[in-house]
Design an enzyme around this catalytic site. Structure first.
Site, mmCIF file in Angstrom:
data_model
loop_
_atom_site.group_PDB
_atom_site.id
_atom_site.type_symbol
_atom_site.label_atom_id
_atom_site.label_comp_id
_atom_site.label_asym_id
_atom_site.label_seq_id
_atom_site.Cartn_x
_atom_site.Cartn_y
_atom_site.Cartn_z
ATOM 1 N N SER A 84 27.214 41.916 44.552
ATOM 2 C CA SER A 84 27.411 41.389 43.201
ATOM 3 C C SER A 84 27.811 39.922 43.172
ATOM 4 O O SER A 84 27.764 39.286 42.124
ATOM 5 C CB SER A 84 28.460 42.227 42.448
ATOM 6 O OG SER A 84 29.658 42.273 43.184
ATOM 7 N N HIS A 116 35.386 39.345 40.946
ATOM 8 C CA HIS A 116 34.443 38.225 41.024
ATOM 9 C C HIS A 116 35.025 36.908 40.536
ATOM 10 O O HIS A 116 35.704 36.876 39.508
ATOM 11 C CB HIS A 116 33.193 38.560 40.193
ATOM 12 C CG HIS A 116 32.588 39.868 40.569
ATOM 13 N ND1 HIS A 116 32.723 41.011 39.797
ATOM 14 C CD2 HIS A 116 31.861 40.230 41.655
ATOM 15 C CE1 HIS A 116 32.095 42.023 40.398
ATOM 16 N NE2 HIS A 116 31.568 41.574 41.523
ATOM 17 N N ASP A 137 36.844 38.693 36.733
ATOM 18 C CA ASP A 137 37.271 40.090 36.588
ATOM 19 C C ASP A 137 38.053 40.461 37.848
ATOM 20 O O ASP A 137 38.489 39.568 38.582
ATOM 21 C CB ASP A 137 36.072 41.017 36.306
ATOM 22 C CG ASP A 137 35.037 41.021 37.435
ATOM 23 O OD1 ASP A 137 35.372 40.600 38.565
ATOM 24 O OD2 ASP A 137 33.889 41.453 37.194
#
Length: 343
Positions: A22, A313, A310
């Protein structure tokens, strides 16, 4: 260093293939119907072009987006967005998938994600499509001259080994687990080499013990020192692996980009980089419920002052700093370029 000579910032013809999780995904998981690792909804992308959520796990650009811009090339599109006949395959593709790991079982509870193994299989398909378009010789040449950015391994810890209810954390000591990671990674990198990859850059892991999802486990919100030690152990073993592969695989120019210390410094001394907060995330997330930024989450107004977007990340602003470190590691700290064979 060959990588540096391959990637002069003026090289508009540079082809890049991106593998990872991600931290570098640009929207592959949007196409996986059942995947629980998705970010194609607000408030993701709030600072991206048109304020649109694209499947990038941040409020703006990924490190890959910023590095592509520095190299003067477009950010490669997600593999799953391309049609088999798409010409884009000749210019570079992004295979990264949120939740992916080196091990196939990593991220199991996201239902669907593309493991590193899946991503390599997708690259193999890309190469077949290239051959159909431009012939074997030209396709092989393109693959040999391309640069492969690989950033994977975080989920093998965060969404596997460090999860008390999953088998790997119970089944293996960390020494055993890290050996499993390295031996699996070795097989994957050799497979990429067999498919034509010659210039690979492996981006080492950052201090995972300091990301908000891990800090939440400490009584005072501190970094988890044990997790950081494990990550450093992993990094040093990957570095050795890269050296070994370079020695054994003809014409290979693999590089290990270690930005652990710089990332740690950014988290420990945010004000030195123009940030104010590095111990919690801009988006008010529930770490017990996964730690992603949900549409009903409250978002900070001063997003450029937070290192984390978040629970996992970095923010767009932090990615700018991290991309610069990564860039410097590859370009500025490289020894002088070795003479390249002309054939």
């Amino acid at each position: 260093m060959a990588i540096a000579t391959a990637m002069t910032p003026s090289s508009a013809s540079l082809v890049t293939f991106i593998f990872g999780d991600s931290l570098t995904e640009v929207g592959n998981n949007n196409y996986l119907q059942l995947s629980l690792a998705k970010s194609n909804y607000p408030h993701y992308g709030i600072d991206f072009t048109d304020g649109k959520a694209t499947g990038r796990f941040t409020n703006g650009r990924t490190i890959g987006d910023i590095i592509s811009a520095k190299l003067g090339i477009p950010s490669p599109p997600p593999y799953l967005s391309l049609l088999p006949t798409d010409d884009a395959v000749l210019k570079g593709v992004n295979y990264a998938s949120g939740g992916a790991g080196i091990l196939n079982e990593t991220g199991l509870y996201f239902i669907e994600r593309l493991s590193f193994d899946d991503q390599i299989k997708n690259f193999e398909t890309t190469k077949q499509r290239m051959k159909a378009k431009i012939g074997d010789e030209a396709a092989n040449k393109t693959c040999n001259e391309a640069v492969y950015f690989i950033g994977i391994g975080s989920n093998d810890y965060v969404n596997n080994f460090l999860q008390p209810f999953l088998a790997d954390g119970q089944q293996y000591t960390h020494d055993e687990f890290v050996e499993l990671l390295i031996s699996t990674l070795a097989q994957r990198l050799v497979r990429l080499y067999q498919l034509g990859a010659r210039k690979m850059v492996f981006h080492g892991l950052g201090p995972l013990g300091c990301i908000p999802s891990q800090r939440a486990k400490s009584s005072r919100g501190q970094c988890l020192a044990q997790v950081n030690l494990w990550v450093q152990q992993f990094n040093s073993k990957v570095k050795k692996l890269i050296t070994t592969l370079n020695a054994h695989l003809p014409s290979s120019h693999f590089t290990f980009a270690d930005t652990y210390d710089q990332v740690f410094d950014l988290i420990q001394n945010p004000t030195a980089y123009g940030f104010k907060v590095s111990n919690t995330s801009c988006c008010n997330v529930d770490t017990k419920l996964g730690g992603l930024c949900l549409p009903n989450s409250k978002v900070c107004s001063n997003r450029s002052e937070y290192v984390f977007w978040d629970a996992f990340h970095p923010s767009d602003a932090a990615n700018v700093v991290l991309a610069q470190h990564f860039f410097n590691t590859i370009f500025l700290e490289s020894p002088s370029p070795a003479p390249m064979p002309s054939h």
